[in-house]
Scaffold this active site. Structure first.
Site: not given
Length: 323
Positions: A179-180, A187, A222
């Site tokens: 996971d980022i 964003n 993500e």
């Protein structure tokens, strides 16, 4: 690639013309041996060529239906190549016996060879056209549009098949859930275009770092999934740590354009991101793919809740977050 296809088509056409010239040049009875042997050899080459082209068109796949289709469609070409190669050898090695038995000038066998050739050419053409027509639909059903990786549905199928393969053999099967960290901030700061660029770049980095036997997929948002067949838990943790360090040191460069009234300014921005990884491994007992994913997911949440930018193994307690 397009030039390669054009070159292949020219070679294929050249071989067909050469077969026709053989029929005209070696028309005499004494040249029958060379005509039949040469024609048979070229037809064997064409059958092998068509078969390999067809298999390349279908592409490699570990999915059972696709494997069965490749075998079914490739079998006639393989049989044709073997039969006509054997025919070439028989004519060259035993031509005197064939002449004495009156079998050398067997027009029926030559006609059958040509019929087989054109059937194989027609089959290859039909399958390639059909494949090119359905390929976009097939890719859309199994791949993520943004990153080009397998989507969640295809990953589930691949994982289920690997589970069926690993359980009888007792081979370890590991999963990394990636996971980022703080992706929403990416964003918010760079817009969705910048976020999409990060997702695509990370997908390529993961794909490049994965082994040929591994499966890389976009799990959703993500989150990414990396399936590591035949990999014990320590190996999975080591792989996860290598990926974490590679992502942390990788400059995600993105060109953002600003458009004032008169000129367009392009600014190159380096986005630094990190990832959290949860690792889970099956090494014995009943294997449930969903349970393995759940363990990796729980380990991922533990990595995020204990500081992010780290690797957690599913077999460890919360007080020992690193593998």
């Amino acid at each position: 690639m397009e030039a390669l296809h054009v070159s292949a088509d020219r070679v294929l056409a050249g071989l067909v013309v050469l077969i026709a010239l053989m029929q005209l040049a070696w028309i005499g009875e004494r040249s029958a041996m060379w005509r039949i042997a040469g024609t048979s050899l070229l037809i064997a080459v064409l059958c092998a060529w068509n078969g390999s082209t067809l298999l390349r068109c279908l592409g490699p796949s570990s999915v059972q239906p696709r494997r069965s289709l490749r075998v079914l469609l490739g079998l006639p070409f393989a049989m044709g190549a073997v039969v006509f190669a054997m025919r070439t050898s028989a004519v060259l090695l035993a031509h005197e016996q064939l002449i004495s038995n009156g079998q050398l000038e067997n027009s029926g066998s030559l006609l059958g060879a040509l019929v087989w050739l054109f059937i194989s050419l027609g089959m290859a053409l039909v399958v390639q056209v059909a494949y090119q027509m359905q390929r976009p639909l097939s890719l859309a059903a199994t791949h993520d549009v943004l990153t080009g990786l397998l989507n969640r549905r295809a990953a589930d199928e691949f994982l289920a098949q690997e589970a069926l393969r690993a359980q009888p053999q007792g081979a370890p099967l590991s999963v990394l859930m990636i996971d980022i960290d703080f992706f929403k901030k990416v964003n918010d700061q760079y817009g969705h275009a910048g976020g999409d660029h990060v997702l695509r770049s990370l997908a390529q980095l993961l794909k490049q770092r994965a082994r040929a036997s591994d499966m890389t997929a976009r799990w959703g948002g993500e989150e990414f999934l990396l399936l590591l067949p035949d990999t014990p838990h320590q190996g999975a943790c080591a792989m996860a740590e290598q990926l974490r360090l590679a992502v942390q040191s990788h400059p995600f460069q993105w060109q953002q354009q600003k458009v004032p009234i008169t000129i367009t300014i392009t600014i190159t921005i380096t986005i630094t991101i990190t990832i959290s990884v949860g690792a889970a491994t099956w090494s014995g007992g009943p294997l449930l793919a969903n349970a393995l994913i759940a363990e990796a997911d729980n380990a991922l949440y533990r990595a995020k809740n204990t500081g992010r930018n780290r690797v957690c193994g599913a077999e460890q307690v919360a007080s020992l977050p690193a593998c």
